[in-house]
Design a protein around this motif. Structure first.
Motif, short mmCIF file in Angstrom:
data_model
loop_
_atom_site.label_atom_id
_atom_site.label_comp_id
_atom_site.label_asym_id
_atom_site.label_seq_id
_atom_site.Cartn_x
_atom_site.Cartn_y
_atom_site.Cartn_z
N ASN A 20 1.04 -1.36 0.27
CA ASN A 20 -0.13 -0.06 -0.02
C ASN A 20 0.90 1.25 -0.14
N VAL A 23 2.04 1.61 -3.46
CA VAL A 23 0.80 2.14 -4.27
C VAL A 23 0.52 3.44 -4.19
N LYS A 27 0.63 6.17 -10.11
CA LYS A 27 -0.35 6.84 -11.29
C LYS A 27 -0.52 5.94 -12.30
N ASP A 28 -1.67 5.26 -12.41
CA ASP A 28 -1.99 4.61 -13.69
C ASP A 28 -1.77 5.14 -14.93
N THR A 31 -5.22 5.14 -16.94
CA THR A 31 -6.50 5.96 -16.21
C THR A 31 -6.17 7.28 -15.64
N GLN A 33 -5.39 7.14 -12.66
CA GLN A 33 -5.81 7.04 -11.32
C GLN A 33 -4.78 6.77 -10.28
N LYS A 34 -4.82 7.19 -9.03
CA LYS A 34 -3.94 6.98 -8.25
C LYS A 34 -4.17 5.79 -7.07
N ASN A 36 -4.14 2.43 -7.34
CA ASN A 36 -4.97 1.47 -7.52
C ASN A 36 -3.93 0.14 -7.63
N VAL A 37 -4.20 -0.76 -6.61
CA VAL A 37 -3.18 -1.84 -6.29
C VAL A 37 -3.21 -2.48 -7.63
N SER A 38 -4.21 -2.81 -8.25
CA SER A 38 -4.30 -3.81 -9.39
C SER A 38 -3.45 -3.25 -10.61
N ALA A 39 -3.54 -2.04 -11.04
CA ALA A 39 -2.88 -1.40 -11.77
C ALA A 39 -1.53 -1.39 -11.60
N TYR A 40 -0.85 -1.08 -10.31
CA TYR A 40 0.33 -1.08 -9.77
C TYR A 40 0.91 -2.51 -10.07
#
Length: 120
Positions: A20, A23, A27-28, A31, A33-34, A36-40
């Motif tokens: 965490n 992550v 920043k994905d 998207t 988006q900041k 985001n565990v899945s994107a990371y």
């Protein structure tokens, strides 16, 4: 993108906290988006780490740029010594350039160790 497949990863509380932490500022790129565990994790799984040749090329590029900076800094220092500039400013510039050079060599050694670890 339609992502429907799932993978379960088991972590300790400490590992989850560390993840965490990583992550939080990620920043994905897709998207924006900041956090985001899945994107990371997707980024980690599909990053250059699986392509050591590409990493080695990038390392060579960075090392080349670092050498160019060293040469340019030497030119700047030489010009500074030849112009009307205060001695204290030259001493400060020399000190800063030596620190930058030391950092450059340290980074270069780290890049070499990283590249060697990929080749093992």
């Amino acid at each position: 993108m339609n992502r429907t497949k799932k993978i379960i990863i088991r972590l300790t509380k400490r590992e989850q906290d560390k993840l965490n932490e990583y992550v939080q500022d990620y920043k994905d790129p897709e998207t924006g988006q900041k956090g985001n565990v899945s994107a990371y994790l997707r980024n980690c799984a599909f990053s250059l780490i699986h392509h050591p040749d590409e990493i080695s090329q990038e390392i060579r590029k960075v090392k080349t740029q670092m050498r160019k900076v060293k040469v340019q800094s030497d030119v700047i220092l030489k010009k500074a010594k030849e112009s009307d500039i205060y001695e204290m400013d030259i001493v400060r510039l020399e000190k800063d350039l030596k620190a930058a050079e030391k950092a450059m060599y340290s980074m270069e050694a780290a890049f070499d160790r990283f590249r060697d670890s990929l080749e093992e």
